[in-house]
Design a protein around this motif. Structure first.
Motif, PDB file in Angstrom:
ATOM      1  N   LEU A 201       0.679  -1.112  -0.012  1.00 47.91           N
ATOM      2  CA  LEU A 201      -0.084   0.186   0.111  1.00 47.91           C
ATOM      3  C   LEU A 201       0.931   1.282   0.099  1.00 47.91           C
ATOM      4  N   LEU A 202       2.116   1.402   0.743  1.00 47.99           N
ATOM      5  CA  LEU A 202       2.782   2.369   0.811  1.00 47.99           C
ATOM      6  C   LEU A 202       3.626   2.791  -0.348  1.00 47.99           C
ATOM      7  N   ASN A 203       3.530   1.801  -1.346  1.00 46.78           N
ATOM      8  CA  ASN A 203       4.043   2.192  -2.724  1.00 46.78           C
ATOM      9  C   ASN A 203       2.847   2.685  -3.755  1.00 46.78           C
ATOM     10  N   GLN A 204       1.634   2.514  -3.304  1.00 45.28           N
ATOM     11  CA  GLN A 204       0.484   2.705  -4.125  1.00 45.28           C
ATOM     12  C   GLN A 204      -0.239   4.010  -3.703  1.00 45.28           C
ATOM     13  N   LEU A 205       0.252   4.639  -2.771  1.00 40.20           N
ATOM     14  CA  LEU A 205      -0.383   5.975  -2.102  1.00 40.20           C
ATOM     15  C   LEU A 205       0.094   7.119  -3.055  1.00 40.20           C
ATOM     16  N   PRO A 206      -0.596   8.073  -3.207  1.00 41.63           N
ATOM     17  CA  PRO A 206      -0.375   9.118  -4.017  1.00 41.63           C
ATOM     18  C   PRO A 206       1.178   9.674  -3.483  1.00 41.63           C
ATOM     19  N   ASP A 207       1.801  10.188  -4.424  1.00 41.94           N
ATOM     20  CA  ASP A 207       3.182  10.563  -4.006  1.00 41.94           C
ATOM     21  C   ASP A 207       3.061  12.127  -3.349  1.00 41.94           C
ATOM     22  N   GLU A 208       4.222  12.739  -2.628  1.00 41.04           N
ATOM     23  CA  GLU A 208       4.155  13.888  -1.941  1.00 41.04           C
ATOM     24  C   GLU A 208       4.026  15.011  -3.013  1.00 41.04           C
ATOM     25  N   THR A 209       3.938  15.186  -4.322  1.00 42.46           N
ATOM     26  CA  THR A 209       3.620  16.254  -4.933  1.00 42.46           C
ATOM     27  C   THR A 209       2.053  16.452  -4.812  1.00 42.46           C
ATOM     28  N   SER A 210       1.532  16.038  -3.748  1.00 36.97           N
ATOM     29  CA  SER A 210       0.069  16.221  -3.799  1.00 36.97           C
ATOM     30  C   SER A 210      -0.332  16.373  -2.254  1.00 36.97           C
ATOM     31  N   ARG A 211      -1.436  17.197  -1.864  1.00 41.31           N
ATOM     32  CA  ARG A 211      -1.768  17.306  -0.600  1.00 41.31           C
ATOM     33  C   ARG A 211      -2.098  15.963   0.025  1.00 41.31           C
ATOM     34  N   ALA A 212      -2.806  15.250  -0.726  1.00 38.11           N
ATOM     35  CA  ALA A 212      -3.287  13.981  -0.043  1.00 38.11           C
ATOM     36  C   ALA A 212      -2.091  12.992   0.026  1.00 38.11           C
ATOM     37  N   ARG A 214       0.983  13.849   0.619  1.00 36.38           N
ATOM     38  CA  ARG A 214       1.673  14.332   1.784  1.00 36.38           C
ATOM     39  C   ARG A 214       0.991  13.877   3.152  1.00 36.38           C
ATOM     40  N   LEU A 215      -0.319  14.008   3.314  1.00 36.65           N
ATOM     41  CA  LEU A 215      -0.864  13.527   4.369  1.00 36.65           C
ATOM     42  C   LEU A 215      -0.732  12.036   4.681  1.00 36.65           C
ATOM     43  N   LEU A 216      -1.113  11.166   3.631  1.00 32.98           N
ATOM     44  CA  LEU A 216      -1.252   9.869   3.773  1.00 32.98           C
ATOM     45  C   LEU A 216       0.298   9.157   4.215  1.00 32.98           C
ATOM     46  N   ARG A 217       1.194   9.862   3.639  1.00 40.48           N
ATOM     47  CA  ARG A 217       2.668   9.356   3.565  1.00 40.48           C
ATOM     48  C   ARG A 217       3.111   9.807   4.840  1.00 40.48           C
ATOM     49  N   ALA A 218       2.543  10.694   5.694  1.00 43.78           N
ATOM     50  CA  ALA A 218       2.837  11.293   6.960  1.00 43.78           C
ATOM     51  C   ALA A 218       2.333  10.280   8.086  1.00 43.78           C
ATOM     52  N   ILE A 219       1.202   9.510   7.622  1.00 42.29           N
ATOM     53  CA  ILE A 219       0.581   8.996   8.775  1.00 42.29           C
ATOM     54  C   ILE A 219       0.345   7.334   8.551  1.00 42.29           C
ATOM     55  N   VAL A 220       0.278   7.045   7.397  1.00 42.08           N
ATOM     56  CA  VAL A 220      -0.030   5.616   7.158  1.00 42.08           C
ATOM     57  C   VAL A 220       1.039   4.574   7.711  1.00 42.08           C
ATOM     58  N   PRO A 221       2.469   5.046   7.316  1.00 45.73           N
ATOM     59  CA  PRO A 221       3.601   4.136   7.687  1.00 45.73           C
ATOM     60  C   PRO A 221       3.571   3.840   9.332  1.00 45.73           C
ATOM     61  N   HIS A 222       3.146   5.031  10.056  1.00 46.22           N
ATOM     62  CA  HIS A 222       2.941   4.649  11.554  1.00 46.22           C
ATOM     63  C   HIS A 222       2.052   3.441  11.925  1.00 46.22           C
TER      64      HIS A 222
END
Ligand code: RIB
Ligand code: CA
Length: 315
Positions: A201-212, A214-222
């Motif tokens: 899933l971490l490879n499938q999340l939108p990347d950090e060139t989008s607000r979504a 940035r948010l998802l990659r800041a919290i989902v890995p936790h």
């Protein structure tokens, strides 16, 4: 015509992912996001709702409701999975907390503003819904529909051997809603736990060139880290996100009408959801319980929906 929805939630990383899916789906008009205590305290849930919505900055900004603690909150939360602040301790920026109406008032106001049109989606304990019903006894008759993530049909819990967290956190409120004379849709653990998300899933999340992204990659890995450390699991479940998927893609789910109730006093069974499956039950079967789903298709819809949120929030 987009469907009006109110999302009542207790963010929580799971709730944040669910909000990301809902806020950018053209089939939904999220008129309000109301905070409720559960994963974190009422004050923290209120802050987290505002943080998530500000970080995502959706095209249609929903009204926000503030949470207050339930009358008798159990000494339990889910910070061990979500982080002390409920959002992975990611330190996400949020502006000065706006003065907000209490969640239960906002629910009543928005339902009254569009009688019969609003779907209330409950992704946390049912404290606000029960309070809203007390505030406006006609509420449920004015609602289009109520969708609840919570409970367990099999009787296997996630916070005690037989209780699911959202119900366990405020059993009296849950009983009030289960017993209310309106048809409810329930998306229980039996269904949501079947969607198991791997590290892929971490490879499938939108990347950090989008607000979504940035948010998802800041919290989902936790969530992956805490599931490994706390639960010994190499994957995560996103119950709230599956509940939103059930609303967006009902064709991928199967429901059965059952009557159900909530245990509010059992020493061992507090918060358990009990369903009457006797062949000639005298009880009114007014709960549409989701029982089966197309797991690969639902998983694909979640990943695609989050990618779409990324495209819509390109920086
Ligand atoms: O049992 C899962 C539910 O409890 C989810 O809504 C999660 O966010 C927590 O509130
Ligand atoms: Ca939740």
């Amino acid at each position: 015509m987009a469907r009006k929805v109110i999302i009542d939630c207790d963010p929580g990383i799971d709730d944040a992912v669910a909000l990301t899916l809902a806020l950018f789906d053209p089939r939904l008009e999220v008129v309000a996001v109301t905070a409720v205590a559960g994963n974190v305290s009422a004050e923290q849930a209120t802050r987290n709702v505002q943080t998530i919505v500000e970080q995502l900055d959706p095209p249609r900004y929903p009204r926000l409701g503030s949470a207050t603690e339930p009358d008798s909150a159990p000494y339990i939360d889910r910070r061990h999975l979500n982080g002390e602040d409920g959002l992975a301790g990611a330190g996400l920026a949020v502006s000065q907390l706006a003065r907000q109406h209490p969640s239960e008032k906002l629910i009543c106001d928005e339902v009254r503003a569009a009688p019969g049109e609003v779907t209330l989606v409950c992704l946390g304990p049912l404290t606000n819904v029960a309070r809203a019903l007390t505030r406006d006894p006609e509420l449920l008759s004015l609602l289009g529909r109520i969708v609840i993530m919570g409970g367990s049909v099999s009787g296997v819990g996630n916070v005690t051997p037989c209780a699911e967290f959202n119900i366990y956190f405020d059993p009296p409120s849950a009983r009030t809603i289960f017993r209310s004379p309106t048809t409810k849709t329930l998306v229980p653990l039996d269904v949501t736990d079947q969607v198991v998300l791997s590290l892929e899933l971490l490879n499938q999340l939108p990347d950090e060139t989008s607000r979504a992204g940035r948010l998802l990659r800041a919290i989902v890995p936790h969530l992956f880290r805490t599931h490994r450390h706390e639960l010994g699991q190499e994957s995560i479940r996103l119950s709230d996100t599956v509940a939103i998927a059930a609303m967006l893609h009902p064709e991928l789910f199967h429901t059965t009408e059952l009557s159900g109730d909530v245990e509010t006093s059992g020493e061992l069974t507090l918060g358990a959801t009990i369903f009457d499956r006797r062949p000639n039950s005298p009880q009114r079967a007014d709960i549409e319980v989701t029982t089966e789903l197309d797991v690969p298709a639902v998983t694909d819809c979640i990943v695609r929906g989050l990618a779409d949120a990324g495209r819509q929030t390109a920086i």
